[in-house]
Design a protein around this motif. Sequence first.
Motif, PDB file in Angstrom:
ATOM      1  N   ILE A 137       6.964  -1.329   7.266  1.00  0.00           N
ATOM      2  CA  ILE A 137       5.912  -0.922   8.278  1.00  0.00           C
ATOM      3  C   ILE A 137       6.304   0.466   8.103  1.00  0.00           C
ATOM      4  O   ILE A 137       7.303   1.011   8.454  1.00  0.00           O
ATOM      5  N   ARG A 138       5.134   1.749   8.083  1.00  0.00           N
ATOM      6  CA  ARG A 138       5.214   2.571   8.312  1.00  0.00           C
ATOM      7  C   ARG A 138       6.845   3.275   7.367  1.00  0.00           C
ATOM      8  O   ARG A 138       7.876   3.888   7.517  1.00  0.00           O
ATOM      9  N   ARG A 139       6.598   2.353   6.410  1.00  0.00           N
ATOM     10  CA  ARG A 139       7.562   2.956   4.894  1.00  0.00           C
ATOM     11  C   ARG A 139       8.976   2.142   5.012  1.00  0.00           C
ATOM     12  O   ARG A 139      10.398   2.870   5.058  1.00  0.00           O
ATOM     13  N   VAL A 140       9.487   1.814   6.297  1.00  0.00           N
ATOM     14  CA  VAL A 140      10.551   1.518   7.154  1.00  0.00           C
ATOM     15  C   VAL A 140      10.662  -0.618   7.083  1.00  0.00           C
ATOM     16  O   VAL A 140      10.192  -1.344   7.569  1.00  0.00           O
ATOM     17  N   PRO A 141      11.842  -0.778   5.806  1.00  0.00           N
ATOM     18  CA  PRO A 141      11.534  -2.367   5.381  1.00  0.00           C
ATOM     19  C   PRO A 141      12.279  -2.861   6.513  1.00  0.00           C
ATOM     20  O   PRO A 141      13.168  -2.323   7.410  1.00  0.00           O
ATOM     21  N   ASP A 142      12.449  -3.867   5.774  1.00  0.00           N
ATOM     22  CA  ASP A 142      13.111  -5.377   6.905  1.00  0.00           C
ATOM     23  C   ASP A 142      12.892  -6.531   6.591  1.00  0.00           C
ATOM     24  O   ASP A 142      11.916  -6.989   5.791  1.00  0.00           O
ATOM     25  N   ASN A 183       0.561  -1.022   0.177  1.00  0.00           N
ATOM     26  CA  ASN A 183       0.322   0.410   0.071  1.00  0.00           C
ATOM     27  C   ASN A 183       0.946   1.667   0.225  1.00  0.00           C
ATOM     28  O   ASN A 183       1.866   1.389   1.294  1.00  0.00           O
ATOM     29  N   ALA A 184       1.103   1.896  -1.430  1.00  0.00           N
ATOM     30  CA  ALA A 184       1.682   3.318  -1.530  1.00  0.00           C
ATOM     31  C   ALA A 184       1.510   3.904   0.098  1.00  0.00           C
ATOM     32  O   ALA A 184       1.968   4.989  -0.324  1.00  0.00           O
ATOM     33  N   THR A 185       0.602   4.486  -0.092  1.00  0.00           N
ATOM     34  CA  THR A 185      -0.055   5.570   0.579  1.00  0.00           C
ATOM     35  C   THR A 185      -0.105   5.929   2.040  1.00  0.00           C
ATOM     36  O   THR A 185       0.484   6.096   2.660  1.00  0.00           O
ATOM     37  N   THR A 186       0.246   4.412   2.608  1.00  0.00           N
ATOM     38  CA  THR A 186       0.596   3.944   4.172  1.00  0.00           C
ATOM     39  C   THR A 186       1.740   3.739   4.168  1.00  0.00           C
ATOM     40  O   THR A 186       2.071   3.890   5.426  1.00  0.00           O
TER      41      THR A 186
END
Length: 239
Positions: free
Chosen positions: A224-229, A193-196
């Motif tokens: 999650i919230r643009r933080v990759p893991d 979801n590119a928005t979130t």
Amino acid sequence: MKVPSPLSALVLTLGLLTTGQGGSAAGPPALPAGWQPRLAALLPVSAQPVTLLERRPSISTVDLQLRVASVGGNPQALQQVIVSAARGVPPTYDQRLGISRDEFKRYLVFQETLASTGRTFRLAVTRTATQVAFGDGPDMNGVLRGVTIDLKTGEMRGPEGFTARPTAVTPSENPDQGLDVRGGFQWRMTGSNATTGYGVRGTLSLLQLAGGRTVLSYTRTSMIRRVPDTGELIVEYTR
């Protein structure tokens, strides 16, 4: 050179890709009758004792041995190859094997196997009559944190907000990788979801092995919230 996929190919490519929210409408194939009790029997119980596994490189010489034997190659030369492979050292071509250099390369199989790390711990998991929910703890590295599996529907949900339905894993004996898979389940989840700023691509496998053992593995790349893991956890336990 004959290079099959590593353990992830055996464990993680079985079944079809399933998609979470915002993905394809196509669902996984129907599960066989009586799947719910089997799923419940394989999933871990609360605070399940487990052994941590890891991937290790391995060289299989089974095909090479058969080929050399069929052409009457030198047994001593073949033994040297087997010893080198057992030590994890790439074997050297020897013309006494009776096959060409290209054949030699083709019949050596480089792969990965699962091996115990010797570390044991209790899996951070809570189980109720309807759900299995994973938390986090030592040696888990946050890989399964927030993942839940519904015991009635089989649906898996991740902290990224996407879901996947299970597919059945068919029996597969693979002595080279030390896995005698009697069955199991697999969830393949992908969504974004590119928005979130949430997204995930992961595969969770629950494999029933010979001797009553179970292997649980989850490999995923998520955001999650643009933080990759990225993470992977592989454990073995006996129910």
